[in-house]
Design a protein around this motif. Sequence first.
Motif: not given
Length: 304
Positions: A224-234, A6-24
């Motif tokens: 990222s194109l070579r590392v992401l699975k099909p259906g993976g999110r950037l 928290t002291q080091y850095h306040t994460p920006v758009l935290l919930e929005e960005s992680v929700s867009l990853l659609d975590l499995q």
Amino acid sequence: MNSTSTQYHTPVLLEESVSLLDLQPSGTYADLTFGGGGHSRRILEGLGPEGHLYSFDQDRDTEANAPQDPRFHYVASNFRFLRGQLRLRGVKEVDGILADLGVSSHHFDATERGFSFRGEAALDMRMNQRGRLTAADVVNQYDNASLSRILGDWGELDTPWKVANCIERARKERPLVTTADLVAAVAPCTPKKAEAKFLTKLFQALRIEVNGEMEALKMALEQSLRVLKPGGRLVVISYHSLEDRLVKNFLKSGNFEGDIEKDFYGRTTAPFELITRKAVVPTEEELNRNPRSRSAKLRAAIKL
């Protein structure tokens, strides 16, 4: 999140960005910019015992923020080496990639690192303390044309040649060693009504040059194109128009010019499906809580 991050850095758009990853829960993810670990911790909360997270950072200071979690893997590397570093660890594909491209609050607040024009410190600006090029090298050794180019390209200053001339005149008297030396050198061409904005752009230009940020971003996006699975999110959070333009074009077309190519049958061959048609920006509540988030733009896409 622990107090250190928290002291080091306040994460920006935290919930929005992680929700867009659609975590499995059992998925494998990469956080390209670990920093204070805010985004990484939030990702770990969404993973099950079989999940894995590989978090990159070239600044060894950040390792102190690493969570003690068997699913977490700290990668002490610039994200330009994304694919190679993952392969070294036996990972060929991931389900999602998150990159928060901003400079952490820690870097601005740690005056001795030379990222801020407030206060006085050595003209350093290296994210990787083992890197060879410093901001002092740039302002004292680059010729006028090279200085003008980076101030125009990376800082988007209106009259970069004027600023380069100011720097050149000052360094003939004596080398520019500190951030205060640089601020004094450009004082004759600093607009009085927009001093902070001007100096922010100047310091941004030098920081991007010292750390090779635009080249690193291009390399990471291409990999990222070579590392992401099909259906993976950037998912990418950028903070200035140069970064945002690269990200926007790449997600739209798979190249940095934004040109959508077509195959023999006239079908578009874009490698991504956009999730965010328009960039997601911080809410008023987040802006009030964290003013440094004001220029953030979040974009996301699914690999086809």
